[in-house]
Every structure is written in C-alpha cells, then in structure tokens.
Motif scaffolding. Structure first.
Motif, short mmCIF file in Angstrom:
data_model
loop_
_atom_site.label_atom_id
_atom_site.label_comp_id
_atom_site.label_asym_id
_atom_site.label_seq_id
_atom_site.Cartn_x
_atom_site.Cartn_y
_atom_site.Cartn_z
N HIS A 82 0.85 -1.19 0.00
CA HIS A 82 0.00 0.00 0.00
C HIS A 82 0.89 1.24 0.00
O HIS A 82 2.04 1.20 0.45
N VAL A 83 0.33 2.37 -0.49
CA VAL A 83 1.13 3.59 -0.63
C VAL A 83 0.37 4.81 -0.13
O VAL A 83 -0.81 5.00 -0.46
N PHE A 84 1.08 5.61 0.65
CA PHE A 84 0.66 6.96 0.99
C PHE A 84 1.72 7.89 0.41
O PHE A 84 2.89 7.81 0.80
N THR A 85 1.33 8.75 -0.53
CA THR A 85 2.31 9.64 -1.14
C THR A 85 2.01 11.08 -0.84
O THR A 85 0.84 11.49 -0.79
N LEU A 129 -4.01 3.16 -2.52
CA LEU A 129 -3.21 4.35 -2.84
C LEU A 129 -3.93 5.57 -2.28
O LEU A 129 -5.11 5.78 -2.55
N SER A 130 -3.19 6.36 -1.51
CA SER A 130 -3.76 7.58 -0.95
C SER A 130 -2.78 8.73 -1.14
O SER A 130 -1.56 8.53 -1.07
N VAL A 131 -3.32 9.93 -1.38
CA VAL A 131 -2.51 11.11 -1.68
C VAL A 131 -2.71 12.16 -0.58
O VAL A 131 -3.85 12.41 -0.15
N GLN A 132 -1.63 12.79 -0.16
CA GLN A 132 -1.69 13.77 0.92
C GLN A 132 -2.32 15.08 0.42
O GLN A 132 -1.70 15.83 -0.34
N TYR A 133 -3.54 15.31 0.85
CA TYR A 133 -4.22 16.60 0.68
C TYR A 133 -4.98 16.88 1.97
O TYR A 133 -6.21 16.87 2.00
N CYS A 134 -4.22 17.11 3.03
CA CYS A 134 -4.83 17.18 4.37
C CYS A 134 -5.78 18.35 4.53
O CYS A 134 -6.61 18.35 5.45
N SER A 139 -8.29 8.94 -2.44
CA SER A 139 -7.82 7.95 -3.39
C SER A 139 -7.08 8.60 -4.55
O SER A 139 -7.15 9.81 -4.76
N GLY A 140 -6.40 7.78 -5.33
CA GLY A 140 -5.75 8.28 -6.53
C GLY A 140 -6.75 8.86 -7.51
O GLY A 140 -6.49 9.89 -8.14
#
Length: 385
Positions: free
Chosen positions: A108-111, A136-141, A343-344
């Motif tokens: 799994h990936v957190f980018t 897959l998750s992307v950092q947009y806090c 998600s991506g």
C-alpha cells in the motif's frame, strides 16, 4: 490486514521527512512502526534512521523499536520484504516512480502531493493500485479541517442550491532562496510545474473536491514575473464544469504579505446561499500558525443562520491536526481493509486541471476536456523544457 502494527517504509529522506514525517509517523506507534528508510543520498537516509530511533526511544510504548534499516535503492528495499506499506516523500516528479514500484511489490502507498505532474503518470498509479489490489492515498490534508468538511457538507447536501460559480485565490510568496535549496526546484523535469501545480495545489484540490463534477473547458494564462525559474510564478484560468457552472482559479508565488489579500480562499456561489472557506497564516506566531474560517451568507438572513447552525451541529469543533487526521484514516483503512481518505482517482482531478491550464496558456486556446491520451499535454511532452 491482520497485523497489529503495520510495518512502514519511508522513501525520500529530504526536508519534509525531517520536519514533518518523523513526528507524524512515530505518533502512531500503536498502529505502525517505520522499519526502513530509503534515499539516494546515504547521509540523509542514515540521519533519518537515527532520528526515528531517537523519537521511538522517547516514547513509553516505543520500547524495543530500533533504528529503521537504511537503503539507497528502493528496489533493494522492496526486494528485502518485511513491509506492509510505503510512505513517499520524495521530490514531486518522483512520487509516481516510487509509488508504482511499491505497489508493484504488493504494498500500500501513501504519497505526498502533488500526485503526479501529468495524467499518464496519474493513470499509471491508479492502474498499479487496481492491478495489484493495494490501496493508494494522496496527501491533501486541507480537505480535513473542520471548515472544509462543513463546506463539503453544505455543497453535497444541496443546501446552497444549484452551484453557479466557484473560484479560488492562492496567494503565496517565495524568494529565490526557496528554489536554491535543491537543484530540482524551479524546473519542469524536477518539480513538474509552478504556482498552479505545486504551490497552489491545496486550494485547487479543495476547490475541485467541493465542486465535485467534471471540468469540460479551461481557458488560461500564465506568466513568470519575479523568479529565475523554468515554469510560471503566476496563473489565472477560467473554467466551465459539466453542469454549466463557471469557475476561476488564480495562483501565484509572488504575493507580498498583505492582510487584505487572501492566502488560500475558496468561494462557492449557489442559488440559495454562498460560502467562503479561508486558510490563512497567523503571522504573529513563530513558527507561523495556520488559521481557518468558513463564512456562509444568503440574502435570506434566516436561512443563512439556519444553515450555519446546521453545519456547526453536524461537524463540531475538534483539536486533531489535519495531517495527523489524514494519516490516522489511512492507517486505519489498512488495518481494517476500509477505504482510504483520498484515493488516486480523487486526487487525479487536480492533475487534469493543471494539464489543461498549461495547454491553454502555451497554445493560446480554450481547452476541451477530457484530454485525449494522445494529446502531448496528457503526458509531459507539452511542458518539459
């Protein structure tokens, strides 16, 4: 995932890993531990490993957690195994490379964001996630501060009525000292883009998250005014969405501090009411803190008051840091096999806006969306110097 404590690998040991991710990840010792770090510069990888070791040693429940293994080659790190997930904090254009490699290894990936500099890489990341059955998750806090969540509820529930117009302003300031920190900064190949891509991404992502519908047209201008860099330091774009709603996006890294000029502002105008989400800087603190606000207005004062009360009741105040909040959601999604917070597929919308903006500005045309995969601006060809 049945493991009580997830085993994480950190890829990219530069400044943000030092200033943010050591404290962030060691704060979740009940859920995860960092067991490997990787960077092409050996000294940085060793330094980060030691920093994690020391941070765990200070925790009551960090007993027995040693220094993470040190790597300078991601393929070697992945090949050695013993990981459940990878956190990617490399320079921006390497996010897809590291993420896809990890997902192809079944992790799994957190980018960190931005997700990718162009749509071809974004699509490849999403495909790797689906093909390998990993998350897959992307950092947009910034989707997670209270006022942003209230704004999302107001729009999604139809409480603003039909949306007519949405616009953002992202007014940042960087001197050349920012770009001189690393050789990749300020270049198409290293950073992928400027104010509309990298620096205005938080406001743009939140804006697209609130609008939550496909873009169909973009007409844009960009310029380079104050910095000796390859890409733009200011941009402006007019948009049309699938519903017919209009939009406008202005981003810059040339904005000298002025309390009357918003730092990050998103406005959504509906038939029944309008709202403004604001993310600002508290210049009175050192280091500078962040301030958030939400205003809701209507010509019908009673309706505006009712809407405000409804939002405050539905989403009460909380004191958890937004980066901590997103990471908590990500780790819990792995442990419980749930949906990741961003998600991506969700983060891809920002990449599409960026590519359309650059195509419009460079070609002098109104760009129709979606872009064809055969379009040079779908990939890097339209912007790489």
């Amino acid at each position: 995932m049945t493991r009580d404590r997830l085993r994480l690998g950190l890829v990219g040991c530069g400044g943000i890993s030092r200033s943010v991710y050591v404290n962030l990840l060691t704060g979740f010792v009940d859920r995860a531990e960092v067991v490997a770090v990787c960077d092409v510069i050996p000294e940085r990888a060793r330094e980060r490993s030691e920093q994690f070791r020391d941070a765990y040693a200070r925790l009551d429940d960090g007993a027995g957690i040693g220094a993470p293994r040190v790597y300078t080659d991601i393929e070697q790190m992945l090949g050695d195994g013993g990981l459940d997930a990878v956190v990617v904090t490399t320079q921006p254009v390497m996010h897809p490379v590291a993420s896809i490699a990890a997902m192809n290894a079944g992790l799994h990936v957190f980018t960190e964001g931005p997700m990718a500099a162009h749509l071809r890489d974004a699509d490849a990341m999403i495909d790797a996630s689906r093909r390998n059955g990993v998350k897959l998750s992307v950092q947009y806090c910034t989707r997670f501060f209270r006022e942003a969540r209230q704004a999302k509820l107001a729009v999604a529930s139809g409480w603003l009525g039909k949306i007519m117009l949405g616009r953002i302003d992202a007014n940042w300031f960087h001197t050349m000292a920012y770009f001189n920190k690393d050789a990749y900064r300020g270049t198409w190949r290293g950073e992928g883009g400027g104010s509309v891509f990298h620096h205005g991404r938080y406001a743009s992502d939140l804006y697209l998250h609130l609008m939550d519908e496909p873009l169909v047209e973009v007409a844009a201008f960009t310029g380079r005014f104050m910095h000796d860099i390859e890409y733009e330091d200011a941009s402006t774009a007019s948009l049309r969405f699938a519903s017919g709603a209009l939009g406008h996006v202005t981003t810059t890294i040339c904005a000298h501090r002025n309390d009357a000029i918003p730092y990050d502002r998103v406005e959504i105008l509906g038939e029944k009411a309008s709202l403004q989400v604001y993310r600002g800087v508290d210049w009175s603190t050192a280091p500078h803190g962040t301030t958030f606000s939400l205003t809701v207005s209507s010509e019908d004062d009673t309706y505006a008051a009712e809407l405000r009360a409804r939002l405050d009741e539905a989403i009460p105040p909380g004191d958890e840091d937004i980066q901590v909040h997103q990471m908590r959601l990500f780790l819990d999604a792995l442990l419980n096999d749930g949906a990741v917070p961003i998600s991506g597929e969700s983060a891809r919308a920002h990449v599409e806006l960026v590519r359309a903006t650059y195509k419009s500005a460079i070609t002098g045309t109104v760009v129709k969306l979606p872009l064809s995969p055969n379009d040079p601006f779908y990939g890097p060809e339209g912007t790489v110097a």
